[in-house]
Design a protein around this motif. Sequence first.
Motif, PDB file in Angstrom:
ATOM      1  N   ALA A 187       0.822  -1.213   0.000  1.00 17.39           N
ATOM      2  CA  ALA A 187       0.000   0.000   0.000  1.00 17.39           C
ATOM      3  C   ALA A 187       0.854   1.260   0.000  1.00 17.39           C
ATOM      4  CB  ALA A 187      -0.930  -0.007   1.219  1.00 17.39           C
ATOM      5  N   GLN A 188       2.000   1.202   0.693  1.00 22.57           N
ATOM      6  CA  GLN A 188       2.863   2.379   0.748  1.00 22.57           C
ATOM      7  C   GLN A 188       3.720   2.506  -0.516  1.00 22.57           C
ATOM      8  OE1 GLN A 188       2.732   0.038   3.316  1.00 22.57           O
ATOM      9  NE2 GLN A 188       1.241   1.303   4.453  1.00 22.57           N
ATOM     10  N   LEU A 189       4.060   1.366  -1.144  1.00 25.00           N
ATOM     11  CA  LEU A 189       4.900   1.404  -2.337  1.00 25.00           C
ATOM     12  C   LEU A 189       4.138   1.884  -3.568  1.00 25.00           C
ATOM     13  CD1 LEU A 189       7.881   0.661  -3.066  1.00 25.00           C
ATOM     14  CD2 LEU A 189       7.179   0.167  -0.717  1.00 25.00           C
ATOM     15  N   GLU A 190       2.851   1.627  -3.613  1.00 24.66           N
ATOM     16  CA  GLU A 190       2.092   1.980  -4.818  1.00 24.66           C
ATOM     17  C   GLU A 190       2.164   3.466  -5.150  1.00 24.66           C
ATOM     18  OE1 GLU A 190      -1.817   0.414  -4.309  1.00 24.66           O
ATOM     19  OE2 GLU A 190      -1.253  -1.621  -4.923  1.00 24.66           O
ATOM     20  N   PRO A 191       1.930   4.374  -4.200  1.00 24.62           N
ATOM     21  CA  PRO A 191       2.051   5.797  -4.560  1.00 24.62           C
ATOM     22  C   PRO A 191       3.487   6.202  -4.886  1.00 24.62           C
ATOM     23  CG  PRO A 191       1.572   5.536  -2.211  1.00 24.62           C
ATOM     24  CD  PRO A 191       1.382   4.199  -2.838  1.00 24.62           C
ATOM     25  N   LEU A 192       4.483   5.564  -4.251  1.00 25.04           N
ATOM     26  CA  LEU A 192       5.878   5.862  -4.566  1.00 25.04           C
ATOM     27  C   LEU A 192       6.184   5.502  -6.016  1.00 25.04           C
ATOM     28  CD1 LEU A 192       8.830   6.559  -3.861  1.00 25.04           C
ATOM     29  CD2 LEU A 192       9.080   4.210  -3.018  1.00 25.04           C
ATOM     30  N   VAL A 193       5.786   4.288  -6.418  1.00 28.21           N
ATOM     31  CA  VAL A 193       6.039   3.862  -7.794  1.00 28.21           C
ATOM     32  C   VAL A 193       5.242   4.708  -8.775  1.00 28.21           C
ATOM     33  CG1 VAL A 193       5.825   1.935  -9.406  1.00 28.21           C
ATOM     34  CG2 VAL A 193       6.622   1.518  -7.079  1.00 28.21           C
ATOM     35  N   ALA A 194       4.020   5.063  -8.410  1.00 31.94           N
ATOM     36  CA  ALA A 194       3.207   5.906  -9.290  1.00 31.94           C
ATOM     37  C   ALA A 194       3.880   7.251  -9.529  1.00 31.94           C
ATOM     38  CB  ALA A 194       1.819   6.105  -8.691  1.00 31.94           C
ATOM     39  N   SER A 195       4.465   7.829  -8.501  1.00 28.85           N
ATOM     40  CA  SER A 195       5.139   9.125  -8.674  1.00 28.85           C
ATOM     41  C   SER A 195       6.374   8.980  -9.558  1.00 28.85           C
ATOM     42  CB  SER A 195       5.513   9.721  -7.318  1.00 28.85           C
ATOM     43  OG  SER A 195       6.550   8.985  -6.703  1.00 28.85           O
ATOM     44  N   MET A 196       7.093   7.853  -9.425  1.00 31.93           N
ATOM     45  CA  MET A 196       8.255   7.628 -10.286  1.00 31.93           C
ATOM     46  C   MET A 196       7.829   7.515 -11.746  1.00 31.93           C
ATOM     47  SD  MET A 196      10.547   4.943  -8.045  1.00 31.93           S
ATOM     48  CE  MET A 196      11.515   5.489  -6.625  1.00 31.93           C
ATOM     49  N   ARG A 197       6.728   6.821 -11.991  1.00 35.64           N
ATOM     50  CA  ARG A 197       6.228   6.699 -13.369  1.00 35.64           C
ATOM     51  C   ARG A 197       5.792   8.064 -13.909  1.00 35.64           C
ATOM     52  NH1 ARG A 197       3.265   1.547 -11.528  1.00 35.64           N
ATOM     53  NH2 ARG A 197       4.553  -0.152 -12.341  1.00 35.64           N
ATOM     54  N   TYR A 235      15.368   3.714  -7.540  1.00 36.75           N
ATOM     55  CA  TYR A 235      15.763   5.054  -7.087  1.00 36.75           C
ATOM     56  C   TYR A 235      16.828   5.661  -8.000  1.00 36.75           C
ATOM     57  CZ  TYR A 235      13.126   5.453  -2.755  1.00 36.75           C
ATOM     58  OH  TYR A 235      12.107   5.605  -1.835  1.00 36.75           O
ATOM     59  N   GLU A 236      17.786   4.854  -8.464  1.00 40.83           N
ATOM     60  CA  GLU A 236      18.777   5.373  -9.400  1.00 40.83           C
ATOM     61  C   GLU A 236      18.112   5.845 -10.685  1.00 40.83           C
ATOM     62  OE1 GLU A 236      22.924   3.944  -9.906  1.00 40.83           O
ATOM     63  OE2 GLU A 236      22.096   2.106  -9.024  1.00 40.83           O
ATOM     64  N   THR A 237      17.137   5.076 -11.161  1.00 35.59           N
ATOM     65  CA  THR A 237      16.429   5.444 -12.383  1.00 35.59           C
ATOM     66  C   THR A 237      15.676   6.751 -12.206  1.00 35.59           C
ATOM     67  OG1 THR A 237      16.200   3.111 -13.008  1.00 35.59           O
ATOM     68  CG2 THR A 237      14.682   4.674 -14.030  1.00 35.59           C
ATOM     69  N   ASP A 238      14.964   6.880 -11.093  1.00 38.09           N
ATOM     70  CA  ASP A 238      14.211   8.107 -10.834  1.00 38.09           C
ATOM     71  C   ASP A 238      15.148   9.313 -10.764  1.00 38.09           C
ATOM     72  OD1 ASP A 238      11.635   9.354 -10.236  1.00 38.09           O
ATOM     73  OD2 ASP A 238      12.419   9.653  -8.216  1.00 38.09           O
ATOM     74  N   LYS A 239      16.302   9.129 -10.134  1.00 33.27           N
ATOM     75  CA  LYS A 239      17.275  10.216 -10.023  1.00 33.27           C
ATOM     76  C   LYS A 239      17.833  10.588 -11.400  1.00 33.27           C
ATOM     77  CE  LYS A 239      20.056  12.942  -7.579  1.00 33.27           C
ATOM     78  NZ  LYS A 239      19.552  14.080  -6.774  1.00 33.27           N
ATOM     79  N   ALA A 240      18.173   9.589 -12.213  1.00 33.58           N
ATOM     80  CA  ALA A 240      18.729   9.866 -13.535  1.00 33.58           C
ATOM     81  C   ALA A 240      17.710  10.575 -14.423  1.00 33.58           C
ATOM     82  CB  ALA A 240      19.197   8.572 -14.190  1.00 33.58           C
ATOM     83  N   VAL A 241      16.433  10.197 -14.304  1.00 30.30           N
ATOM     84  CA  VAL A 241      15.380  10.865 -15.077  1.00 30.30           C
ATOM     85  C   VAL A 241      15.288  12.340 -14.678  1.00 30.30           C
ATOM     86  CG1 VAL A 241      12.878  10.978 -15.391  1.00 30.30           C
ATOM     87  CG2 VAL A 241      14.055   8.775 -15.537  1.00 30.30           C
TER      88      VAL A 241
END
Length: 462
Positions: A280-290, A426-432
């Motif tokens: 439940a906590q990971l879903e919004p985190l991943v959604a924000s990364m997308r 996290y590395e991917t989100d940072k590089a984006v």
Amino acid sequence: MSEAVTRPATASTGLLASLDPLLRAWLPRQRWFAGKGRPVTGLSLVAATELLPPDGPLGLYHLIVRVHQSGLPGERPHPGDSYQFLIGAREALPPRLAPALIGHVPTGPLAGRTVYDALYDPRPADVLLEALRTRARVGVLRFEGDPGQEIRSGLVPRLVTSEQSNSSVVYGDTFILKVLRRVVPGVNPDLELPLALSGEGCARVPAPTAWIRAELDDEAYVLGVLQPFVQGAADGWELALSRLAKGEDFTAEAHALGRATAEVHTALARALPTVTLGRAQLEPLVASMREHLDAAAQAVPALRPYVPGLRSAFDALTVRSAAGHTWTAQRIHGDLHLGQCLRSASGRWSLIDFEGEPAKPLAERRMPQPTVRDVAGMLRSFDYAAHSASPPAPDWTRTCRDAYCAGYAEASGSDPRGESVLLRAYETDKAVYEVVYEARHRPDWLPVPLSAVRRLASPDPS
């Protein structure tokens, strides 16, 4: 302390009006101004405090000003940010203060005076230190500190000119005062976390000696933090570039820096609450990364061919959380890179600047997060350093990554490489994020994050 410092605060209704056109022209030229590219549509006064009377040889005001701006095309309307200014007023500026010039005031309470950024001037900097030393209360300003630490008077101030998002003044190689430029109400992690670490006896972060707050109605702003100055320290970024330029190894330093990072994380986990992140906590985190990825691909066409591969990093995290895996989250640094680390002459690493990413809301910066987010930031910093060399040194990046993670594992008992799915996300989100930043501000640097994007988008991103 002089009588002028302790006098009651005054706020003239005409003060900001007379400064408005000067500030509008001056603000966009400042490195720390976060609103570059957005037209300034208005200024409103949050607070004005007189520190030295304007009718003397040197007048001095502390201002908190709300800067209103229109949004960029395609963006939501920008709500505006609040900034603090230390405004000096003289009849004329001496040549040494020419870089601090804001302008000449034609009307209002400072008519005929020249106003400037007073942090460049030793006398106003002395006023701040004296107020901190005596724990003064001036208008809405509160100068507070650790009663167990003494502040000597007479320390010679000098402005640090290399910073971007804030400003710092060094006092006699004894203290450094970080003055936050963009300010928000609430508990600022740049004071909160070093105080918590000091309470845990963690020597990796200089303990705050004193700080400046503003109390406005029911809201409090942290405006500045005074800490011991690490004498003879080398900035981690500059040290890495120096070693690269000489073709020298950096693995021992990276290993020691990994240990230092782990010690800080361990102390923060003791001092402040931790939480468990499940599906439940990971879903919004991943959604924000997308969302970050989709927006970046719209803004930077060069990113688009890699979107499917990059999205797979976030999909893998979703699959792992759906399988029931959980992660521990805690308070972290939030914006860790080589430039946030100091290496003393004895070889000991310290971590500084705990405010997190200034562009993010304060509530988000204070949220518990997995420690690998800090690790990912440092790994991206190694990559940036390696690509700053001529020619780039990808092998240097790999050896530093491995040494840093090994040092972290030795001190914490947990190797960040064991959380490869979360670390890659996290590395991917940072590089984006870096791709968008470089495309907007430093196009010549765009190949650096794009090289990381190519690696992270591949089936084997190691």
